[in-house]
Design an enzyme around this catalytic site. Structure first.
Site, PDB file in Angstrom:
ATOM      1  N   TYR A 244      47.555  40.586  37.787  1.00  0.00           N
ATOM      2  CA  TYR A 244      46.829  41.698  38.358  1.00  0.00           C
ATOM      3  C   TYR A 244      46.218  41.021  39.414  1.00  0.00           C
ATOM      4  O   TYR A 244      45.405  40.033  39.207  1.00  0.00           O
ATOM      5  CB  TYR A 244      46.023  42.588  37.404  1.00  0.00           C
ATOM      6  CG  TYR A 244      45.072  43.355  38.256  1.00  0.00           C
ATOM      7  CD1 TYR A 244      43.684  43.338  38.276  1.00  0.00           C
ATOM      8  CD2 TYR A 244      45.317  44.657  38.828  1.00  0.00           C
ATOM      9  CE1 TYR A 244      42.816  44.317  38.938  1.00  0.00           C
ATOM     10  CE2 TYR A 244      44.684  45.398  39.377  1.00  0.00           C
ATOM     11  CZ  TYR A 244      43.244  45.201  39.506  1.00  0.00           C
ATOM     12  OH  TYR A 244      42.588  46.164  40.252  1.00  0.00           O
TER      13      TYR A 244
ATOM     14  N   ASP B  13      46.152  32.943  42.562  1.00  0.00           N
ATOM     15  CA  ASP B  13      44.711  33.757  42.482  1.00  0.00           C
ATOM     16  C   ASP B  13      43.905  33.352  41.231  1.00  0.00           C
ATOM     17  O   ASP B  13      44.316  33.741  40.171  1.00  0.00           O
ATOM     18  CB  ASP B  13      45.332  35.287  42.298  1.00  0.00           C
ATOM     19  CG  ASP B  13      44.225  36.314  41.795  1.00  0.00           C
ATOM     20  OD1 ASP B  13      44.478  37.434  41.730  1.00  0.00           O
ATOM     21  OD2 ASP B  13      43.242  36.025  41.824  1.00  0.00           O
TER      22      ASP B  13
ATOM     23  N   LYS C 296      34.542  36.744  41.102  1.00  0.00           N
ATOM     24  CA  LYS C 296      33.801  36.813  39.724  1.00  0.00           C
ATOM     25  C   LYS C 296      32.514  35.414  39.693  1.00  0.00           C
ATOM     26  O   LYS C 296      31.322  35.897  40.301  1.00  0.00           O
ATOM     27  CB  LYS C 296      34.773  36.696  38.585  1.00  0.00           C
ATOM     28  CG  LYS C 296      35.588  37.887  38.441  1.00  0.00           C
ATOM     29  CD  LYS C 296      36.698  37.849  37.464  1.00  0.00           C
ATOM     30  CE  LYS C 296      37.707  38.874  37.422  1.00  0.00           C
ATOM     31  NZ  LYS C 296      37.264  40.037  36.997  1.00  0.00           N
TER      32      LYS C 296
HETATM   33  P1  KE4 Z   1      38.062  42.958  42.217  1.00  0.00           P
HETATM   34  O1  KE4 Z   1      38.585  43.666  43.135  1.00  0.00           O
HETATM   35  O2  KE4 Z   1      38.177  43.791  40.748  1.00  0.00           O
HETATM   36  O3  KE4 Z   1      36.830  42.028  42.163  1.00  0.00           O
HETATM   37  O4  KE4 Z   1      39.152  41.735  41.627  1.00  0.00           O
HETATM   38  C1  KE4 Z   1      40.695  41.909  41.467  1.00  0.00           C
HETATM   39  C2  KE4 Z   1      41.325  40.822  40.490  1.00  0.00           C
HETATM   40  C3  KE4 Z   1      41.828  40.082  41.300  1.00  0.00           C
HETATM   41  N1  KE4 Z   1      42.634  39.068  40.655  1.00  0.00           N
HETATM   42  C4  KE4 Z   1      42.355  38.827  39.382  1.00  0.00           C
HETATM   43  C5  KE4 Z   1      43.241  37.704  38.710  1.00  0.00           C
HETATM   44  C6  KE4 Z   1      41.613  39.605  38.546  1.00  0.00           C
HETATM   45  O5  KE4 Z   1      41.367  39.617  37.322  1.00  0.00           O
HETATM   46  C7  KE4 Z   1      41.012  40.577  39.354  1.00  0.00           C
HETATM   47  C8  KE4 Z   1      39.960  41.607  38.618  1.00  0.00           C
HETATM   48  N2  KE4 Z   1      40.057  41.442  37.109  1.00  0.00           N
HETATM   49  C9  KE4 Z   1      39.813  42.935  36.357  1.00  0.00           C
HETATM   50  C10 KE4 Z   1      39.653  42.206  35.091  1.00  0.00           C
HETATM   51  N3  KE4 Z   1      41.081  42.084  34.442  1.00  0.00           N
HETATM   52  C11 KE4 Z   1      38.362  43.549  36.745  1.00  0.00           C
HETATM   53  C12 KE4 Z   1      37.807  44.601  35.770  1.00  0.00           C
HETATM   54  C13 KE4 Z   1      38.195  45.914  36.306  1.00  0.00           C
HETATM   55  O6  KE4 Z   1      39.101  46.192  36.890  1.00  0.00           O
HETATM   56  O7  KE4 Z   1      37.215  46.654  36.159  1.00  0.00           O
END
Ligand code: KE4
Length: 428
Positions: A145, A240, A268
């Protein structure tokens, strides 16, 4: 039995005005059943819900709170910063300071651009890779993701896996056709695809350790093959590291596995709990980013002074000698305890850890990609999740998410977590 009445009342109110009552799907507890906890405050390793229940927290805002919640240094710096105003829409020295800290920890990057989320970081990195190569296609891996940009919601992990919706409605077919999705850890499929399609492939983007199907480690040689094949065919390799950055090691998965990607996405931890994402890479690529180059990307609140302050304080604390090692040792202690508890309880589980992130799968099979992660018994996971919540331990509300450790978790917290896990595993 703990009561969650206030959370339930607050959830019903939220449902009336917010889709699903949440601002991010995975928070809705759809994968584990029941209503989500509404959190009122957090401190150190603990979060406290609207009913006053406390929990030892392993979600840590999905990774960012590596120092623990409300770290005194971060809080004090933010309190000072807020008196100077919250946003200027003009450059500040804070952005340069965080950029320098990031580049020092990630020497594969010559320059870095701050954005407001991991989604923005990966979306921008892919646009840049397409602009740099003049090619349109991208390769990603099943279960990974990378945020919710249109072309990436193709067999996405995280929420989409939890909901079992491999492609999201609203993503035009014209976008999805440029995204090739392969099984993670499958060198043969990768080789075959690149041999056939390399002329149209701009980049390969991967989570080097896949946190969005739990915690899936790269098999020996996979990342090396990825690096070799992309170099050979002029394909941009994007790591990523939004989740793995400052988590798998201080220098991310790229330091742990000794791979130099062409570009890296972060998020994060570098925001210390405030909205920050970043993308960066080799200077010949980054010089194409507007206003230096023609590839456009912008953001009203990018480099926001409060977010930069929280990120700077967090990275500064984390970079102190021995700090990361301490958090990793806590993660090892938790791993030992949970594996032993599962054995004593006679539970069929598999535990994987990469630095300070980890996952327990309810399967006895080896988990090395999306398909094998899906052999996990999600019903058992849900029962385990609810039992642990009742015992005051907050795990990620989905089998397909990673857990995280913080500097603030004490040996006592870890012991209590292990005892709770043994009781929960015996019961389900
Ligand atoms: P954000 O747009 O949510 O800040 O980041 C997206 C993203 C991109 N790449 C990786 C590897 C990620 O894990 C994420 C976001 N992670 C999720 C948890 N698996 C965020 C939690 C959520 O979606 O509320």
């Amino acid at each position: 039995m703990r009561n969650f009445n206030s959370s339930r009342t607050l959830f019903n109110k939220a449902l009336a005005v917010i889709p699903g009552g949440v601002n991010s799907p995975v928070r809705a507890f759809r994968a584990v059943g029941g209503d989500p906890l509404f959190i009122e405050r957090a401190k150190g390793p603990k979060i406290y819900d609207a009913d006053g229940n406390s929990y030892i927290d392993y979600v840590l805002s999905w990774g960012p709170m590596i120092l623990g919640h409300a770290h005194p240094k971060v809080t004090a710096a933010l309190k000072k910063a807020v008196d100077k105003g919250t946003s200027y829409g003009a450059p500040t020295s804070l952005e340069t300071e965080l950029a320098e800290l990031v580049l020092k920890a990630y020497p594969s990057m010559d320059k870095v651009r701050m954005v407001n989320s991991g989604t923005e970081a990966t979306m921008s990195a892919i646009r840049l890779a397409r602009g740099f190569t003049g090619r349109d296609k991208i390769i990603k891996f099943e279960g990974c993701y990378h945020g919710h940009a249109d072309g990436l919601l193709v067999k996405a992990g995280s929420g989409a896996t939890t909901f079992g919706v491999p492609d999201s409605p609203g993503v035009p077919k014209s976008y999805a056709k440029n995204t090739i999705t392969l099984p993670f850890n499958d060198v043969r499929a990768l080789k075959e695809t690149i041999r056939k399609e390399w002329r149209s492939i701009a980049c390969v983007i991967t989570e080097p350790v896949v946190g969005n199907i739990g915690c899936v480690l790269p098999r020996p040689g996979f990342l090396d093959a990825l690096r070799e094949l992309t170099t050979k065919h002029g394909i941009v390799l994007i790591f990523d590291e939004v989740m793995t950055g400052f988590r798998v090691s201080f220098g991310g998965a790229q330091a742990r596995y000794g791979i130099r990607p062409d570009m890296t996405c972060l998020g994060k931890v570098i925001g210390g709990g405030l909205p920050v994402g970043a993308y960066g890479g080799k200077k010949e690529i980054m010089k194409m980013v507007s206003p230096e180059g023609p590839v456009y990307q912008a953001g009203t609140l990018s480099g926001n002074p409060l977010a930069m302050t929280a990120g700077i304080e967090t990275i500064r604390e984390l970079s102190k000698t021995g700090t990361f090692r301490k958090i990793e040792k806590k993660s090892v202690a938790l791993e030992k305890g949970l594996v032993d508890a599962a054995k004593r309880a006679g539970a069929k589980t598999r535990f994987y850890r990469a630095g300070t992130m980890f996952c327990t799968y309810f399967t006895d099979k080896e988990v090395y990609n999306y398909a094998t992660a899906k052999t996990s018994d999600t019903r058992k996971f849900s029962a385990f999740f609810s039992e642990m919540l009742q015992q005051g331990v907050n795990l990620a509300p989905s089998q397909f998410e990673a857990g995280f450790m913080s500097l603030a978790h004490s040996d006592r917290d870890i012991e209590r977590t292990v005892q709770a896990a043994y009781k929960a595993l015996k019961k389900i």
